[in-house]
Design a protein around this motif. Structure first.
Motif: not given
Lengths: 198, 468
Positions: A20, A22, A24, A80-84, A105-107
């Motif tokens: 996981n 992320d 960030d 995962s998380g933010s699309s940045r 994660a997808d994005i």
């Protein structure tokens, strides 16, 4: 805008067996204030990599000279998380060209594909094998073969195939991007827009 | 063939399908902000191309903006530079720009719906993962990266493989003190942060039907936290009543045409989902997170699970609890709280401030707590004043700040210091999310209120019972 072509990558790899992870962690928000795509690699994994006084954290893998290479191997659910997209930029700018995980994660996956970093999803079992191989011998080499869609531990020859859709594969092989394609069908887009319900 | 709500909206927007590749999807509305757009504009410049449909693009400044003294120049030179870049790019390409000080300025996912940019059945993107918020209106809305922002500016299209479809059904009466935020945190705790990756979610059942638009936005906002690209709820009378008459909502004949389209936006009775889950709404408690991802949440009366019952490997779990300074088996009730943050695109709307105020009314902020109350927009700020909430909050020792993303991601000065604990109504409890070393417990505005007045983690139901 064309980016680097990706064909066959043979490299040692850096292991990060945490789940996981992320975006960030990959690049903290306070480093997103640039208006140009430069220098993000310096802040890759900033808070895992450096103490608050900016001295390197000795126990973090990027600060361990034993591990290096153009392949980053992460734990399950990477990105995962933010699309940045800055997260993918930071990984690229640091020098990685491929990220391996048992789940993305997808994005984040899409962002990587859009800038020429290849996300390679392997089975959890193969991910474990890769981690074990790197920890046993940090100089062990991994081959990522995009045309054949295979990832191979060169020391043992153990390999697995990975998925990528044929459109994106072609883009990666040739360094094309989506805007090149979309620009070429602009009249069709404008015609389509004229008949929308909203 | 029977279709889901998602299929109907998606298929309506497919310009062309690429064999073995993604669909070319037309985007009705594109929201941009200062952080993820500058490099996209640089790309346009280097290619020498224009924005194809400037009138489908809307810019607001939110991630970097200060939440006090917004009339003064922004002190941080990097933030100021990014805000200036958004303004000059918007002006150069003819895009509506709602900068700091503009009456329409605010969090992109709060102002979009408020001004009617968000419409049922629309496709909406923004370089921000919480774009899923707009799915509350029955729109397909999702976050994108900067390369995709450039794509949409240049061609109003994006290239996406069609996601799989999941439906989450929740029926039953929610208990006292249980809010939409708790419903969302409950779902994420059941699915984990990757449980819906690869899917687009439809929320169905009377729990969602009975929610206000604000509540639905909170739920859809958090779809990304279980890995889903987005979540949506079929539009109904509540939706139509919300959007009707807003500034960018279609008017007169265009409204009639839009309304006819909105009425088609529901999943056919025999449509099939790739995955379907059902939960009992009456079993949901006020929730709180104890770890470093939004899936690490539980009913506030529970104890922190041991590693054997937790998602993820033991090492990852131990790292997470170690960061928080918590232990397996701990009760969350009574844990120390230093900061309380109410705001963000998740819980920065009027209903959230009503809930918070209802609980702190007649009480006083605990001395050990620093509270940041940050409305999502100037409309929310004005409502807080008009409804008399500000008087109650002031009486209870709270202050109201100015709109922006604020401590949700701490890009401005609203940072929780290292080692300090925050109960936050925002969306992410990742390590360092609210400032380097900060420790975040995600919760509803009611749980935040209970923490704010008691100075520790407190079950809001105990305070609500006092009131009754």
């Amino acid at each position: 805008m064309a980016y680097d072509k990706f064909n066959i990558l043979k490299s040692t790899a850096v292991p990060l067996p945490i789940e996981n992870i992320d975006t960030d962690q990959i690049i903290p928000a306070r480093f997103l204030k640039a208006t140009e795509r430069v220098g993000f690699g310096d802040n890759l994994f900033r808070d895992w990599r450096y103490n608050p006084d900016n001295t390197p954290k000795k126990d973090f893998v990027l600060n361990n000279p034993v591990f290096s290479g153009k392949i980053l191997v992460g734990g399950k659910n990477f990105g995962s998380g933010s699309s940045r997209e800055h997260a993918a930029w930071a990984i690229y700018d640091y020098g990685f060209r491929c990220v391996v995980s048992s789940f993305f994660a997808d994005i984040f996956r899409g962002n990587c594909l859009n800038i020429g970093v290849l996300p390679v999803q392997v089975s959890p079992e193969f991910a474990e094998k890769i981690f074990a191989a790197i920890f046993a011998d940090p100089k062990t080499e991994i081959e990522v073969n995009l045309p054949a869609q295979t990832i191979t531990l060169l020391a043992t020859g153990e390999k697995e195939t990975f998925d990528i859709n044929s459109y994106k594969k072609n883009n990666m092989l040739n360094g094309f991007d989506d805007i090149d394609y979309l620009q070429s069908i602009k009249p069709e887009i404008e015609e389509f827009a004229a008949h929308l319900p909203l | 063939m029977s279709k889901t709500l998602f299929d109907k909206v998606w298929d309506t927007h497919v310009v062309r399908k690429i064999e073995g590749g993604p669909d070319v999807l037309f985007i009705d509305r594109h929201l941009i902000h200062e952080v993820t757009s500058p490099v996209a504009f640089l790309g346009l410049k280097s290619r020498g191309i224009k924005v194809l449909y400037p009138n489908r693009t809307f810019a607001t400044a939110d991630h970097n903006t200060p939440t006090i003294n917004q009339h003064l120049p922004v002190a941080d030179p990097l933030s100021a530079n990014q805000l200036k870049a958004l303004e000059s790019n918007s002006n150069e390409y003819g895009i509506s720009y709602w900068g700091l000080g503009h009456q329409k300025n605010g969090i992109v996912h709060v102002v979009g719906p408020e001004y009617g940019i968000t419409q049922p059945g629309a496709t909406i993107v923004c370089g921000d993962s919480h774009t899923s918020t707009h799915g509350a209106f029955g729109a397909i809305a999702f976050g994108i990266g900067t390369s995709e922002v450039e794509m949409v500016l240049a061609t109003q299209c994006i290239m996406q493989p069609k996601p799989k479809k999941m439906r989450i059904n929740i029926n039953g009466k929610l208990g006292v003190g249980v809010t939409p935020k708790d419903v969302a945190l409950f779902i994420i705790s059941q699915l984990t942060t990757s449980g819906a990756t690869g899917y687009f979610v439809e929320y169905a059942g009377d729990v969602f039907e009975n929610m206000s638009m604000e509540g639905r936005m909170t739920v859809c906002n958090l779809s990304i936290e279980m890995g889903a690209r987005g979540g949506m709820i079929a539009p109904d009378e509540t939706t139509i009543n919300y959007v009707k008459g807003r500034e960018f909502t279609p008017k007169s004949e265009a409204w009639d045409k839009a309304l006819a389209y909105y009425k088609t936006l529901k999943t056919d009775a025999d449509a099939v989902f790739d995955k379907e889950l059902t939960f009992d709404g009456s079993a949901i408690e006020p929730m709180i997170t104890y770890g470093t991802n939004p899936g690490m949440g539980m009913g506030i009366s529970h104890d922190i699970p041991d590693a054997a019952h937790a998602e993820g490997g033991a090492a990852t779990y131990a790292k997470s609890l170690g960061y928080m300074g918590f232990h397996e088996g701990d009760s969350m009730i009574g844990k120390p709280v230093d900061f309380v943050f109410v705001g963000s695109c998740t819980n920065g709307r009027i209903e959230d401030f009503r809930a918070f105020t209802s609980l702190v009314k007649g009480k006083h902020k605990a001395a050990n707590v620093t509270a940041w109350l940050v409305p999502g927009s100037h409309i929310v700020e004005a409502q807080i004043k008009e409804e008399g909430l500000l008087d109650i909050l002031t009486e209870a020792g709270f202050e109201l700040r100015q709109p922006g993303c604020s401590a949700c991601l701490a890009m401005n000065d609203d940072k929780v210091p290292a080692g300090k604990y925050a109960v936050s109504t925002s969306n992410r409890n990742f390590e360092g999310r609210q400032g380097p070393g900060s420790r975040t417990m995600l919760a509803s505005p009611l749980v935040a209120a209970a923490a704010a007045v008691t100075g520790k983690v407190t079950d809001p139901r105990t305070l609500i019972e006092e009131l009754v």
